[in-house]
Design a protein around this motif. Structure first.
Motif, short mmCIF file in Angstrom:
data_model
loop_
_atom_site.label_atom_id
_atom_site.label_comp_id
_atom_site.label_asym_id
_atom_site.label_seq_id
_atom_site.Cartn_x
_atom_site.Cartn_y
_atom_site.Cartn_z
N ARG A 23 8.30 4.08 4.50
CA ARG A 23 8.21 3.28 3.64
C ARG A 23 7.57 4.14 2.45
O ARG A 23 7.64 2.98 1.18
CB ARG A 23 7.29 2.47 4.18
CG ARG A 23 7.95 1.76 5.34
CD ARG A 23 7.29 0.36 6.06
NE ARG A 23 5.81 0.84 6.50
CZ ARG A 23 5.97 0.58 7.74
NH1 ARG A 23 6.99 0.50 9.15
NH2 ARG A 23 4.56 1.14 8.25
N PHE A 24 7.00 4.75 2.51
CA PHE A 24 6.69 5.81 0.91
C PHE A 24 7.56 5.62 0.06
O PHE A 24 6.83 5.66 -1.15
CB PHE A 24 5.38 6.59 1.60
CG PHE A 24 4.59 7.22 0.53
CD1 PHE A 24 3.67 7.77 -0.39
CD2 PHE A 24 5.19 9.10 0.06
CE1 PHE A 24 3.11 7.79 -1.50
CE2 PHE A 24 5.25 9.33 -0.64
CZ PHE A 24 4.00 8.95 -1.86
N ALA A 25 8.39 7.06 0.52
CA ALA A 25 9.37 7.32 -0.19
C ALA A 25 9.95 6.11 -0.82
O ALA A 25 10.51 6.36 -1.49
CB ALA A 25 10.09 8.28 0.16
N HIS A 26 9.99 5.26 0.03
CA HIS A 26 10.92 3.83 -0.54
C HIS A 26 9.84 3.14 -1.72
O HIS A 26 10.14 2.93 -2.86
CB HIS A 26 11.30 3.15 0.84
CG HIS A 26 11.73 1.54 -0.42
ND1 HIS A 26 12.68 1.64 -0.84
CD2 HIS A 26 11.18 0.17 -0.46
CE1 HIS A 26 13.39 0.33 -1.16
NE2 HIS A 26 12.21 -0.61 -0.88
N ASN A 27 8.35 3.46 -1.20
CA ASN A 27 7.84 1.97 -2.69
C ASN A 27 7.53 3.22 -2.92
O ASN A 27 7.36 2.48 -4.98
CB ASN A 27 6.31 2.14 -1.97
CG ASN A 27 6.69 0.82 -0.50
OD1 ASN A 27 7.70 0.30 -0.64
ND2 ASN A 27 6.10 0.41 0.89
N ILE A 28 7.22 4.24 -3.99
CA ILE A 28 7.19 5.09 -4.75
C ILE A 28 8.20 5.66 -5.31
O ILE A 28 8.00 5.94 -6.58
CB ILE A 28 5.73 6.29 -4.13
CG1 ILE A 28 4.72 5.63 -3.51
CG2 ILE A 28 5.33 7.51 -5.78
CD1 ILE A 28 3.80 4.61 -4.76
#
Length: 346
Positions: free
Chosen positions: A134-139
């Motif tokens: 989710r971090f890789a997607h959001n950032i």
């Protein structure tokens, strides 16, 4: 952009540069072997229109970026890497774009079939992997396939296994070994209200009344902030005189949180003081969540109505309470029959 003809093979190819969304470096994209110029142009347009950019960054590298961004403690990072190194190791050096839905689904299946670990441990690993995705997607706008990684259900054997609880005497032995007064009161609050940890962390001063507390929120971390309770419902319970008096000094401290003032207590520190005091006291080892079970067990063993216990715990319905504490109800049933037999034998 133009496409090019390979004079040696007579086929067409496209070639362009795209910036890696994670590293920021330019990457040369090239694909050969198209029979016609039109097909090469169509394939290039499709590649350029791709909404989810690919990256050469590996999962292991993304973990480092995630931890830097989250500013997690060294102990928290150690736990992350322990889970990844033991249960996600064969996937750590794959590029992020290689962690497709089929790959992640295969990982989940393999993990579910590994009988070396409890379901709780497996789900913790799944939770950490989901957080990185989710971090890789959001950032970095990378594809988010975390929805594939649903939680695993506990086995029948785990479901039937009784939890460990402390009697009030065991809790008293433990609590005197807690070194920090604020955490001492926090554990007292958990034991004598039966609330969930997140509810206690999130408790606001405005929700403490005259010998009552109202649970409206839950909070896992300071960064996530206040969320609805697990059942998305608020409940008000009464608290005993001693606990109410012990809470009063905290009401005069700065901040809106009862425990922690400005932002609420850190889960890592809660676990730290709990484990340290448990070891120092010598009582049987239990989980922090078992303080909640301890409270409910003590109430039921003391003859408190199961409906009242269910409402105090904030269960959605009485069935949840009955399923969790059936073994205690059997003991209560035996006690009931003893009383009936004693009365009739007079």
């Amino acid at each position: 952009m133009p496409v090019y003809k390979d004079e040696k093979t007579g086929t067409w190819f496209y070639s362009y540069k795209r910036r890696d969304p994670v590293s920021g470096a330019w990457k040369h994209i090239k694909k050969r072997g198209f029979p016609t110029r039109r097909e090469a142009l169509a394939a290039e347009r499709e590649a350029l229109a791709e909404k989810s950019p690919k990256s050469s960054a590996t999962f292991r590298e993304m973990v480092d970026l995630w931890e830097q961004y989250s500013a997690t403690s060294a102990e928290a990072n150690r736990k992350h890497h322990e889970h990844f190194d033991i249960r996600f190791d064969k996937y750590q050096d794959l590029p992020m774009d290689a962690l497709t839905k089929p790959v992640l689904s295969r990982f989940r299946t393999e993990l579910s079939q590994d009988d070396r670990f409890s379901t709780t441990t497996k789900n913790r690993t799944i939770s950490y992997v989901r957080s990185v995705l989710r971090f890789a997607h959001n950032i970095y706008d990378l594809p988010d396939h975390s929805a594939v990684l649903t939680r695993l259900k506990e086995t029948d054997q785990e479901a039937l296994q009784e939890f460990s609880v402390w009697t009030p005497e065991e809790f008293d032995t433990f609590i005197v070994c807690v070194e920090n007064p604020l955490y001492t009161l926090f554990y007292r609050f958990l034991y004598w209200t039966g609330c969930r940890r997140g509810e206690a962390i999130a408790l606001q001063k405005e929700d403490v009344g005259d010998h009552t507390v109202t649970f409206k929120y839950s909070q896992r971390t300071q960064k996530e902030g206040l969320k609805p309770t697990k059942t998305r419902a608020r409940r008000t319970i009464r608290i005993d005189d001693q606990l109410y008096d012990q809470l009063q000094p905290l009401m005069d401290e700065p901040g809106s949180y009862v425990f922690g003032g400005e932002a609420g207590l850190s889960p890592n520190m809660i676990d730290h003081y709990f484990s340290k005091a448990m070891k120092a006291s010598g009582v049987q080892r239990i989980r922090l969540h078992d303080l909640r079970h301890s409270h409910a067990s003590w109430l039921i063993n003391s003859g408190v109505n199961i409906v009242a216990v269910s409402k105090r715990l904030g269960h959605k319905d009485i069935t949840t309470t009955l399923n969790q504490y059936t073994h205690l109800l059997e003991a209560t049933d035996n006690n009931m029959m003893d009383k009936i037999n004693t009365y009739k034998s007079k």
